[in-house]
Structures are given as C-alpha cells and as structure tokens.
Design a protein around this motif. Sequence first.
Motif, PDB file in Angstrom:
ATOM      1  N   ASP A   1       1.039  -0.737   0.092  1.00 42.97           N
ATOM      2  CA  ASP A   1      -0.208  -0.387   0.065  1.00 42.97           C
ATOM      3  C   ASP A   1       0.716   1.312  -0.424  1.00 42.97           C
ATOM      4  OD1 ASP A   1      -2.350  -1.149  -0.488  1.00 42.97           O
ATOM      5  OD2 ASP A   1      -3.244  -0.493   1.244  1.00 42.97           O
TER       6      ASP A   1
ATOM      7  N   THR B   1      -8.340   4.274   4.532  1.00 44.49           N
ATOM      8  CA  THR B   1      -8.389   2.416   5.422  1.00 44.49           C
ATOM      9  C   THR B   1      -9.045   1.796   4.344  1.00 44.49           C
ATOM     10  OG1 THR B   1      -9.724   0.558   7.268  1.00 44.49           O
ATOM     11  CG2 THR B   1     -10.190   3.545   6.621  1.00 44.49           C
ATOM     12  N   SER B   2      -9.194   0.533   4.430  1.00 47.27           N
ATOM     13  CA  SER B   2      -9.712  -0.676   3.726  1.00 47.27           C
ATOM     14  C   SER B   2     -11.310  -0.824   4.006  1.00 47.27           C
ATOM     15  CB  SER B   2      -8.528  -1.773   3.788  1.00 47.27           C
ATOM     16  OG  SER B   2      -7.699  -1.786   3.200  1.00 47.27           O
TER      17      SER B   2
ATOM     18  N   VAL C   1     -12.624   5.642   1.688  1.00 47.24           N
ATOM     19  CA  VAL C   1     -11.876   4.217   2.149  1.00 47.24           C
ATOM     20  C   VAL C   1     -10.767   4.110   0.321  1.00 47.24           C
ATOM     21  CG1 VAL C   1     -13.549   2.562   1.480  1.00 47.24           C
ATOM     22  CG2 VAL C   1     -14.311   3.911   3.230  1.00 47.24           C
ATOM     23  N   LYS C   2     -10.280   3.273   0.640  1.00 48.37           N
ATOM     24  CA  LYS C   2      -9.019   3.169  -0.154  1.00 48.37           C
ATOM     25  C   LYS C   2     -10.056   2.116  -1.309  1.00 48.37           C
ATOM     26  CE  LYS C   2      -5.544   2.045   2.729  1.00 48.37           C
ATOM     27  NZ  LYS C   2      -4.715   2.097   3.184  1.00 48.37           N
TER      28      LYS C   2
ATOM     29  N   ILE D   1     -10.329  -1.258  -3.825  1.00 47.23           N
ATOM     30  CA  ILE D   1      -9.457  -1.827  -4.235  1.00 47.23           C
ATOM     31  C   ILE D   1      -8.929  -1.948  -6.465  1.00 47.23           C
ATOM     32  CG2 ILE D   1      -9.894  -3.983  -5.182  1.00 47.23           C
ATOM     33  CD1 ILE D   1     -11.613  -5.003  -3.825  1.00 47.23           C
ATOM     34  N   ASP D   2      -9.690  -0.889  -7.271  1.00 44.36           N
ATOM     35  CA  ASP D   2      -9.200  -0.640  -8.374  1.00 44.36           C
ATOM     36  C   ASP D   2      -8.388  -0.320  -8.603  1.00 44.36           C
ATOM     37  OD1 ASP D   2      -9.947  -0.173 -11.570  1.00 44.36           O
ATOM     38  OD2 ASP D   2     -10.220   1.330 -10.133  1.00 44.36           O
ATOM     39  N   PHE D   3      -7.540  -0.142  -8.543  1.00 50.03           N
ATOM     40  CA  PHE D   3      -6.313   0.712  -9.036  1.00 50.03           C
ATOM     41  C   PHE D   3      -6.570   2.087  -9.198  1.00 50.03           C
ATOM     42  CE2 PHE D   3      -1.915   2.991 -10.852  1.00 50.03           C
ATOM     43  CZ  PHE D   3      -1.488   2.404  -9.680  1.00 50.03           C
ATOM     44  N   GLU D   4      -6.895   2.262 -10.557  1.00 50.60           N
ATOM     45  CA  GLU D   4      -7.253   4.181 -11.517  1.00 50.60           C
ATOM     46  C   GLU D   4      -8.097   4.620 -10.186  1.00 50.60           C
ATOM     47  OE1 GLU D   4      -8.115   1.116 -13.506  1.00 50.60           O
ATOM     48  OE2 GLU D   4      -6.016   2.046 -15.134  1.00 50.60           O
TER      49      GLU D   4
ATOM     50  N   SER E   1     -13.507  -6.614   6.024  1.00 47.33           N
ATOM     51  CA  SER E   1     -13.435  -5.181   6.269  1.00 47.33           C
ATOM     52  C   SER E   1     -11.890  -5.373   5.884  1.00 47.33           C
ATOM     53  CB  SER E   1     -14.204  -4.941   7.077  1.00 47.33           C
ATOM     54  OG  SER E   1     -14.354  -3.468   6.446  1.00 47.33           O
TER      55      SER E   1
ATOM     56  N   ARG F   1      -9.148  -6.752   1.495  1.00 47.23           N
ATOM     57  CA  ARG F   1      -8.754  -6.205   0.683  1.00 47.23           C
ATOM     58  C   ARG F   1      -7.784  -5.738   0.168  1.00 47.23           C
ATOM     59  NH1 ARG F   1     -12.146  -1.454   0.846  1.00 47.23           N
ATOM     60  NH2 ARG F   1     -13.776  -1.461  -1.030  1.00 47.23           N
TER      61      ARG F   1
ATOM     62  N   ARG G   1      -5.945  -4.919  -3.692  1.00 47.07           N
ATOM     63  CA  ARG G   1      -5.487  -3.772  -4.055  1.00 47.07           C
ATOM     64  C   ARG G   1      -4.582  -3.893  -4.437  1.00 47.07           C
ATOM     65  NH1 ARG G   1      -7.494  -1.048  -0.710  1.00 47.07           N
ATOM     66  NH2 ARG G   1      -5.711  -0.861   1.029  1.00 47.07           N
TER      67      ARG G   1
ATOM     68  N   ASP H   1      -4.209  -5.968  -8.191  1.00 45.83           N
ATOM     69  CA  ASP H   1      -5.011  -4.964  -8.666  1.00 45.83           C
ATOM     70  C   ASP H   1      -4.050  -3.902  -9.504  1.00 45.83           C
ATOM     71  OD1 ASP H   1      -6.897  -3.929 -10.719  1.00 45.83           O
ATOM     72  OD2 ASP H   1      -6.608  -2.876  -9.243  1.00 45.83           O
ATOM     73  N   GLY H   2      -3.606  -2.907  -8.185  1.00 50.79           N
ATOM     74  CA  GLY H   2      -2.173  -1.902  -8.541  1.00 50.79           C
ATOM     75  C   GLY H   2      -1.031  -2.550  -8.869  1.00 50.79           C
TER      76      GLY H   2
ATOM     77  N   ARG I   1      -6.933  -8.760 -13.423  1.00 55.85           N
ATOM     78  CA  ARG I   1      -7.808  -7.515 -12.884  1.00 55.85           C
ATOM     79  C   ARG I   1      -8.964  -7.448 -12.708  1.00 55.85           C
ATOM     80  NH1 ARG I   1      -6.134  -1.574 -14.789  1.00 55.85           N
ATOM     81  NH2 ARG I   1      -6.947  -1.579 -12.978  1.00 55.85           N
TER      82      ARG I   1
ATOM     83  N   GLN J   1     -11.349  -7.082  -9.518  1.00 54.21           N
ATOM     84  CA  GLN J   1     -12.661  -6.414  -9.498  1.00 54.21           C
ATOM     85  C   GLN J   1     -14.013  -7.579  -8.966  1.00 54.21           C
ATOM     86  OE1 GLN J   1     -13.439  -3.910  -9.348  1.00 54.21           O
ATOM     87  NE2 GLN J   1     -11.080  -2.778 -10.345  1.00 54.21           N
TER      88      GLN J   1
END
Lengths: 140, 499
Positions: free
Chosen positions: A17, A92-93, A113-114, A116-119, B283, B287, B291, B294-295, B320, B324
């Motif tokens: 992260d 945070t997640s 809220v971070k 998940i999707d990178f973009e 939670s 996740r 991330r 994906d990142g 990816r 998602q």
Amino acid sequence: MTLQEVEILLVEDNQNDVELTMDALRSKNLANHVHVVKDGAEALDFLKNHATENCPRVIFLDLNLPKVDGIDVLREIKKHDRLKLIPVVVMTSSHEERDITETYKLGVNSYIVKPIDFESFTVAVADAGLYWVLLNRSPY
Amino acid sequence: MDVFRQLLSSDFMPHGSCYLWNTGLIYLHVLSDSLITLSYYAIPFTLVYFVRKRRDLPFHWMFLCFGVFIIACGTTHLMEIWTIWHSNYWLSGVVKAITAIVSVPTAILLVQLVPKALLIPSPEALRKTEQRFRLIIEGVRDYAIFMLDSEGNVMTWNAGAERIKGYKTDEIVGKHFSIFYPPEDRETGKAARSLKTATEEGRYEEEGFRMRKDGTRFWADVVITALRDEKGQIYAFAKITRDITERKKNIEEIKKLNESLEKRALELEAANKDLESFSYSVSHDLRSPLRAIDGFSRMLLQKHSSQLDSEGERLLGVVRTNTQRMGELIDALLSFSRLGRQEIRVSEINVDQLLEEVYQEQRALNPERTVEFRKPVLPPAQGDRNLLRQVFENLLSNAFKFTAGQNPAVIEVNTDSRNGMNLYSIRDNGVGFDMQYGKKLFKVFQRLHSPQEYEGTGVGLALVHRIITRHGGSVWAEGKTNEGAVFYFTLPKAGAKSQ
C-alpha cells in the motif's frame, strides 16, 4: 508556496500500500515530501518530535496498525494541544460504520475508503494529497 | 306514724279463722306456702350463679329481673303463712303491691324481649351449623386444616391433613405439631417461634419444608392464626398447610429455563461479537491484498508494456477483472452480514414514491434501453427506508439486467393484499428461470447464471430475502425459462402494529 520538509506523514504498515500510495502521489509530484512510518507507536514518536518544528501539513492514517491502533493514534493526536491542529485523513480499506462514526467523534478531518481498483485508488490518493497539501489552509 | 301503725294493725280476724282453725286445712296451706317460698327463694340464687358463670349469655339483666320478681312472689307466699295467725293484712297487701310493681315491668320487658330472643340461634341450629362446617373442613383434601391448643398440640385433623402429612386422626391428636418440622428446624425451635409470631402478630405465614409421617419432605405453604376468647386469651391456633411442592418445582423449572435462556443469549451475543469482529477483519484485511494485486498488475501494464505481448496484456486483464469481482463479492458479503446486526428503524414508507425513485435511477443507468414501465399507485407500508430502498434497487436492477435481450423490456409492478399485509410484485419479460431452481435464488452466492452471462455477486436476492424477513414479510418468485420472472414480497401495512 514553499514545500516543507515533510508535507505528508503516511502511517501505513502494508508495504504494498505504501508503494501504491507513493506511486499515486508521485503522479502529482508530492512523493518527495512524504515521511512513512510503519506503526502507530512510530507515528506518535515522530509527531511528538516534530510537534513544534517541521510538523507535517497532513497525516494520512491507516486504521489497522501494529502496536498502537490507528484509532488510538488519532485519539492521542486530537488530545495533544499542538498536534490536534494537524489535519488527519483516515485512509483505510474498511467502510465499517463504527469506524467512520468513531473517528468522526474523535475529530478526524476526512475519511477515505481506499478503492480496490487501481485507477480509482490513484485518483483518490492523488486528489487527497493535492487537496490537503496544496489547497487546504491549516494553522501550520 | 299513722301509716306504720296502720301497717302493723291487726284489727281483723287472722286468716286461720276463715279456715275455722281446721288443723288439716291450715297444715295444707302452711306446708304448700312454705315449699313455694323456699323454692321461690332458691331459684334466684341458682339464676345468679348461672348468670355469673355464663357472662356471655345475652340479656342477662332479664335474669336479674326474674330473680327480683320471684323473690317478691316468694315473700307474698311467706305472708300467706303469717296471716293465718296474724291479721296484718295491710302489710301483706303492701308486699303484694311490691310484687305487682316488680312483675308488671318484668312482664312488659319480657314481651319486648321475645322478638330479640327469638333471633338467638337455638343450640340445635348452632350444633347443625357447627356440624356442617366441621364436615366441610374434615372433608377438604387439598388443605390440611387443623386446630392446635394454646401449647401447640394437635386437637383436630382433617382429610387434607391426613393426605398431605400421612397421619391418621388417632395417631396425631394430642401430639405436638413440631413433629411436622424437619430435624434441622426442630433443633432450632422453629415451631415454637412460629407460635410466638402468631401470638404476637395474630398470624404467621411461611413457605418451607415439612415432613410427612414416612419421613419424606414436601414444600409447604403454612398459615397459623391465633384464636382468642373474649378476654383476649389465646385458646387455640388454626393451622392451614398446603403442599405446594409441584408449584415450587414449576417455579424452579421456569427459573432454570430462564437461566439457560440467559446463558444462551450470552453465548449468542458472544457468537455475534465473534462474527462482527470476523467481518470487521474481513473488511480490513481482505481488501488490501486485492488492491495490491490490481495495483501492481496495472503498474506492470503501464511501466513494462514493452516487455509484454498482447496475450500477456490479456492475461493481466483477466487478473484485474477477477480482482474487481473479488472486491465486489467481499463488499456484498459484508453488507449482507452487516444487515443481520443492523437495527431496523421502522417508519411509514411511501412505497409508490420510493419505488418510482429507484426505477428512475436504474433507468438513468441504462439510457440506451427501451423499457415499458407499468405501475399503479402503490399503498404505503411500514419499514426501514434504507433497507427497503436496497430491496427495490436489487429487484429493479435484476429486472433491467435480465431483460437486456428484450426490446422493449417490460417491467410491471402490481399490488394486492395478503394475510393482512401488503403484497407487491415486480414482473419482467426477461430470461426468467427454471422453477426447480427457484429455492436457490434467495441463497447467498447461489446464482443461476455465469458471471460472463450476467454480472452479479449472488448476494442481491439473499439480501432482499433477509430484509423482507426481518420486516416480518415473505418473499418468493415465479418464473419460467425465457418467459420472464415475477418477484413477490409482502410488507406490513402502514399503521399496522410494528413487530
């Protein structure tokens, strides 16, 4: 505006992260003024040493942290006479209702809220960095 | 002086002259009058003695009137003897007059007394009454009812006492009632203490163990009442004992059940807490790795694309997409588990307006679609606005999703009443489903289509089911492959008592 030595204090234990966050900040040229600490205790040490001089402009705080939990870090900061003037952004997640309520009760300045999707993640972190470092006016 | 002289004057012939001094006649009169006088004088003494002994007798002043009257009568007979030889007729006349004066009021008082005296129950009536009550008490089987003398010795016994305590009448009469107490109570003198309380307060009541003749114990409800005479002296105690072992058992049983329920509730609460902390850490912790996946895939695509051929890029794309999807699944699962813990805040909901709102949102998300939407005015219901909104979102987005191949898509909302609740239905002309899988529809992660055909997490309808059930309603579906589906659900009518 001249940039301070440390603009952003990033409190994040997850190395991945950290890397993703730094990558997002780098895209806005904010990465050179980030100090990273890996747990809550380290965060509090750093803040207490920089309470009067060179204190960061904003704190990006993860909640799930080793040693001292993010919520407790926030509580300590908001109890401290000088430190409580530094804006704290929880990153945070979790979008657990009780985390949001609890941190707001403690006086958090923002809760992100971070994604998940990178973009989306990049946009969220970069926007938060731009906003809190460049746009926002704070006492320091 | 004159009156006195006149009273003692004897100018007349003595009465004996009238009898011509016939000895037999004189003896007859003298003997008879003597016996009458003696008797008349003796009767008042007996009366006084009787009245003194029976102070409880009503109207005892009447007995005194009789006494005076009878003494006066006796005196007149005494004068009869005197006047045989002495002609003091004035004196005997005065004595008669006194007798008359005493007898008239006595007679009048007696007449007045009779109606009152008649109200006094006769001993026979009293005996019958006493017998009746005695028989009733002796026959009572559910209660031990018996008398103790002032020392605490058993005087009477009834059928209930025999049944409850196991002693026959002749075995127990005369015995001290401490025999009914368990040894530990006998040692501490509990029986004497209970009599003391009854003496001081008039009544003693308690629940406790008592012993039967065979030594077994029972749980008794005991009342001892002190009985006092008119002087306030205690002459006996009435004791009523009931065997309430069963009731006691029931109460203990209920107590035990309550305790185990409380324990169960605590366990459930703990389990709930566990679940909560489980979903909390899900939670947080589940996740972050997603991330990262994906990142870093994305960074690989961006920064190292020169080293990747198109197949490499496609594969990273698959990584990816699945990341998602995993994220969506986690979010859906979390919101589903959150629903179980969340409190329902009930208010009156304008279902018509809320459903219209949600439809317009879904419509805006699918601008390219041709949709025919039919809806009558829907009755208001009772429920949690946010939760019901989720229900409508899920059902309507499903309707949009599964009618993707239809032109136009038809979504038809209807309403009815069922079992005192509002029934709502949402019908579409989409792909429908095979009724044999109908039950799987509402289960978590149960899907009838692959993610490639129709995207989705498999949580939506489970969420709908959970929300409607928590509102006290029910939800079900009807459908046929390629012929559309209808989803029905019921909700409490507006104004109905909340659950």
